[in-house]
Design an enzyme around this catalytic site. Sequence first.
Site, PDB file in Angstrom:
ATOM      1  N   ASP A 252       0.794  -1.101   0.075  1.00 48.68           N
ATOM      2  CA  ASP A 252       0.037   0.086  -0.067  1.00 48.68           C
ATOM      3  C   ASP A 252       0.886   1.205  -0.138  1.00 48.68           C
ATOM      4  O   ASP A 252       2.014   1.235   0.608  1.00 48.68           O
ATOM      5  CB  ASP A 252      -1.081  -0.036   1.301  1.00 48.68           C
ATOM      6  CG  ASP A 252      -2.133  -1.129   0.972  1.00 48.68           C
ATOM      7  OD1 ASP A 252      -2.397  -1.498   0.020  1.00 48.68           O
ATOM      8  OD2 ASP A 252      -2.594  -1.263   2.049  1.00 48.68           O
TER       9      ASP A 252
ATOM     10  N   ASP B 267      -6.939  -1.654  -4.082  1.00 46.12           N
ATOM     11  CA  ASP B 267      -8.052  -1.019  -3.105  1.00 46.12           C
ATOM     12  C   ASP B 267      -8.887  -0.364  -3.761  1.00 46.12           C
ATOM     13  O   ASP B 267     -10.306  -0.397  -3.496  1.00 46.12           O
ATOM     14  CB  ASP B 267      -7.313  -0.624  -2.284  1.00 46.12           C
ATOM     15  CG  ASP B 267      -6.294  -1.725  -1.320  1.00 46.12           C
ATOM     16  OD1 ASP B 267      -6.467  -2.961  -1.306  1.00 46.12           O
ATOM     17  OD2 ASP B 267      -5.422  -1.108  -0.658  1.00 46.12           O
TER      18      ASP B 267
END
Length: 167
Positions: A119, A138
Amino acid sequence: MNPSRRLGLLIALAIFVTDQAVKWAITGPIALDEVGQVTLLPVFNLTWVQNYGVSMGFLTAGSETTRWALVGLTGAIGTGVLVWLWRETNRADVIALGLVFGGALGNILDRVRFGYVVDFLDLHFGDFRPFLVFNVADAAITIGVLILLLRALFVRPKNEPAENVNA
């Protein structure tokens, strides 16, 4: 192949390839894992995060057993999404399912390769962060799920009559 299926699978492939290409740039040439953080705008940074959990950090994998259990769980969910996509005929739902499936594949591959999901997208307004640090996969999953929810809640098929609430 059914054109709707083809569209959903092409969207999934595009999301998967984009997600993995951006993660390659983040971990390779940009070396965010070494730098830690890069400020791009006053409200947006690239911030290195190794996400061992799923869905906002829930179900954190603290061992190899839980890591592979998460791979299995997310793989099963991804398979369910693929089956739904394969059977779906509504174009908007196919697009949404393609987003979800492509994002799921990107995050599953991370978990298999690294043991965590990469991330790095960090939107913030001062100390307020409306989202956790996230990635392209995501974002695609979130947009796809939102489309499905909005359609389920607010869009009625044309052949379905409105219920009479006074009856």
